[in-house]
Design a protein around this motif. Structure first.
Motif, short mmCIF file in Angstrom:
data_model
loop_
_atom_site.label_atom_id
_atom_site.label_comp_id
_atom_site.label_asym_id
_atom_site.label_seq_id
_atom_site.Cartn_x
_atom_site.Cartn_y
_atom_site.Cartn_z
N ILE A 341 0.85 -1.19 0.00
CA ILE A 341 0.00 0.00 0.00
C ILE A 341 0.88 1.24 0.00
N ALA A 342 0.63 2.14 -0.93
CA ALA A 342 1.29 3.45 -0.93
C ALA A 342 0.24 4.50 -0.59
N THR A 343 0.53 5.33 0.39
CA THR A 343 -0.41 6.37 0.81
C THR A 343 -0.06 7.69 0.15
N GLY A 344 -0.98 8.64 0.23
CA GLY A 344 -0.68 10.01 -0.17
C GLY A 344 0.24 10.65 0.85
N GLY A 345 0.94 11.70 0.46
CA GLY A 345 1.92 12.32 1.34
C GLY A 345 1.34 12.87 2.62
N GLY A 346 0.05 13.28 2.60
CA GLY A 346 -0.54 13.88 3.78
C GLY A 346 -1.37 12.92 4.63
N ALA A 347 -1.36 11.62 4.30
CA ALA A 347 -2.16 10.66 5.05
C ALA A 347 -1.75 10.61 6.52
N VAL A 348 -0.48 10.91 6.80
CA VAL A 348 0.01 10.84 8.18
C VAL A 348 -0.48 11.99 9.04
N LEU A 349 -1.10 12.99 8.45
CA LEU A 349 -1.58 14.13 9.21
C LEU A 349 -2.75 13.76 10.12
N SER A 350 -3.42 12.68 9.81
CA SER A 350 -4.54 12.23 10.63
C SER A 350 -4.13 11.01 11.44
N GLU A 351 -4.13 11.13 12.75
CA GLU A 351 -3.79 10.01 13.62
C GLU A 351 -4.77 8.85 13.41
N ALA A 352 -5.99 9.18 12.97
CA ALA A 352 -7.00 8.14 12.76
C ALA A 352 -6.59 7.16 11.66
N ASN A 353 -5.65 7.54 10.81
CA ASN A 353 -5.20 6.64 9.75
C ASN A 353 -4.16 5.63 10.23
N LEU A 380 -0.59 20.48 -3.26
CA LEU A 380 -0.04 21.18 -2.10
C LEU A 380 1.47 21.37 -2.19
N SER A 381 2.08 20.92 -3.29
CA SER A 381 3.54 20.97 -3.38
C SER A 381 4.02 22.00 -4.39
N ASP A 382 4.94 22.82 -3.97
CA ASP A 382 5.73 23.61 -4.89
C ASP A 382 7.06 23.87 -4.21
N ARG A 383 8.03 24.35 -4.97
CA ARG A 383 9.39 24.48 -4.44
C ARG A 383 9.47 25.41 -3.23
N ASN A 384 8.57 26.35 -3.15
CA ASN A 384 8.62 27.32 -2.06
C ASN A 384 8.04 26.79 -0.75
N THR A 385 7.21 25.77 -0.85
CA THR A 385 6.52 25.29 0.37
C THR A 385 6.99 23.92 0.83
N LEU A 386 7.83 23.24 0.05
CA LEU A 386 8.22 21.87 0.39
C LEU A 386 8.91 21.79 1.76
N LYS A 387 9.83 22.71 2.01
CA LYS A 387 10.56 22.65 3.28
C LYS A 387 9.60 22.87 4.45
N GLU A 388 8.71 23.85 4.29
CA GLU A 388 7.73 24.12 5.35
C GLU A 388 6.81 22.91 5.56
N MET A 389 6.40 22.29 4.45
CA MET A 389 5.54 21.12 4.54
C MET A 389 6.25 19.97 5.25
N TYR A 390 7.53 19.78 4.92
CA TYR A 390 8.28 18.69 5.55
C TYR A 390 8.41 18.91 7.05
N GLU A 391 8.69 20.14 7.45
CA GLU A 391 8.83 20.43 8.88
C GLU A 391 7.52 20.18 9.61
N GLN A 392 6.41 20.48 8.93
CA GLN A 392 5.10 20.26 9.52
C GLN A 392 4.81 18.76 9.70
N ARG A 393 5.30 17.95 8.76
CA ARG A 393 4.95 16.54 8.74
C ARG A 393 6.03 15.62 9.33
N ARG A 394 7.20 16.16 9.61
CA ARG A 394 8.31 15.32 10.03
C ARG A 394 7.94 14.41 11.21
#
Length: 427
Positions: A341-353, A380-394
């Motif tokens: 199973i491959a999930t979407g990049g933001g699937a981890v944002l919900s603990e319910a998953n 939700l991805s572009d070069r300007n937001t990737l780092k911010e997104m990663y920090e949010q999801r790390r």
């Protein structure tokens, strides 16, 4: 000669595979209605049978003899016909239950044990736990009225009966909890009869369910760091004991762990999480092809069901609607076994998953340096937001993942790393 398993619903049984691994190639599954059991069991061609829900007590009157454990426990899970045509009843679940507890390092000696359920498996668990030296046993039942005391069992073990609504208040000091009910079994995961938050002294949890691997009850134990076990070791160990009765030949104990590992490997899912563009789909597809497994991409399943691309869903309905669609697909696919199973990049944002993905799988995070991440077609991805997104999801990736796989070279290389990590993580 007929060898096999009888029960009412056997669609998800592992018994045929286990007995074939033990050498019984002719072992079959027989789904029977209540009115068919007696005639089937009395067939002269029946040489050996295992018995499961709901017939473990039904078959007892048809036996010419009962083993001491079957008499004491009050149910039979193994039938053997001898050369004279006599039918003998045994309870090998007893052996399997003890093996399961010892394998997990769960010791009832001197402790208060709570058993959920009152069926045949509950009777077996009760006998085994008493014989292992439990100090007190509490049997929980939906139909129990006020708490009663049955009396002193062997070794001075007190056996009590209690209703579920009384458990937290009267028996919150239980130290070991055993689930012998089907609550939490596929497809009704992650249901659970109790919350471990009500049992602060809990030191071990055993669930006789083996599908899913991680029931709602066992998930709670894992989160609390409490030793736990699912029912697969019990299933395999009782099958070994039954096979020895069928054939009269001893089987090496080492076979138990080999078969448990084989079953785990075949049925455990490979679940992939990671940043958008990290290669989850390409690595997952490559690994699935090498292993001969089905590959499921959660994003693609959502798109196929909606008839729209994900960017379109985001644009027309918003992220919240998409996340609800994603969660529904994850809950459905996570109940399956033996897939990638491959999930979407933001699937981890919900603990319910988390539990739907973890219940039958090991979770791997695919990583790649941010400057190599693809952003094409990703809302939700572009070069300007990737780092911010990663920090949010790390922290979310860290929470979900059992292991990290680097995808910094060829896809094939990452797929081989993933397979090696998966196959090297048996329990």
């Amino acid at each position: 000669m007929i060898y096999g398993l009888i029960g009412e619903k056997l669609g998800h049984s592992y018994s045929r595979e286990i007995h074939q691994e033990l050498g019984m190639k002719s072992y079959e599954l027989y789904e029977l209605e209540p009115g068919q059991v007696e005639d089937f069991v009395k067939r002269p061609a029946v040489s050996g049978l295992n018995v499961t829900i709901p017939y473990k007590q039904t078959v007892m009157p048809f036996c010419d003899t009962l083993s001491e454990s079957a008499k004491t426990i009050g149910c039979v899970n193994t039938l053997v016909r001898d050369g004279a045509g006599k039918l003998h009843g045994y309870n090998t679940d007893y052996d399997g239950f003890i093996y399961m507890l010892r394998r997990a390092g769960i010791d009832p000696r001197g402790r208060k044990v709570l058993i959920l359920g009152t069926g045949g498996t509950s009777l077996t668990a009760r006998a085994a736990i008493r014989d292992l030296g439990a100090g007190e046993i509490v049997i929980a039942s939906r139909r129990a009225g006020k708490e009663e005391t049955e009396g002193d069992g062997d070794g001075g073990c007190i056996v009590r009966f209690a209703s579920y609504q009384d458990l937290a208040a009267l028996h919150g000091d239980s130290e070991i909890i055993v689930n012998t009910t089907p609550v939490g079994m596929y497809p009704n995961a992650p249901d659970s009869l109790i919350s471990l938050a009500d049992f602060p002294d809990c030191q071990g949890v055993a669930d006789v369910i083996y599908n899913p691997r991680l029931t709602g009850l066992l998930h709670q134990a894992a989160e609390k760091g409490v030793p736990y076990t699912d029912g697969l070791p019990m299933l395999v160990a009782q099958a070994k004991a039954a096979e020895e009765l069928f054939t009269g030949r001893p089987i090496a104990d080492e076979e138990l762990e080999r078969i448990i590992g084989t079953l785990r490997n075949a049925r455990e899912n490979i679940v992939i999480v990671g940043m958008p563009g990290s290669g989850k789909t390409s690595v997952g597809m490559a690994a699935a092809k090498k292993l001969g497994r089905e590959f499921v991409d959660i994003d693609r399943v959502v798109e196929e069901r909606e008839g729209r691309a994900i960017p379109e869903i985001f644009r027309e309905d918003g992220e919240a609607v998409f996340r609800a669609m994603e969660a529904a697909v994850i809950a459905e696919q996570g109940k399956r076994t033996g897939i990638v199973i491959a999930t979407g990049g933001g699937a981890v944002l919900s603990e319910a998953n988390y539990l739907p993905l973890k219940q039958n799988g090991r979770i791997f995070q695919i990583t790649r340096s941010l400057d190599q991440l693809s952003t094409d077609g990703r809302p939700l991805s572009d070069r300007n937001t990737l780092k911010e997104m990663y920090e949010q999801r790390r922290s979310c990736y860290r929470r979900f993942a059992d292991e990290i796989i680097e995808n910094d070279a060829a896809v094939e290389e990452a797929a081989l790393r993933l397979i090696a990590a998966f196959q090297g993580t048996r329990e």
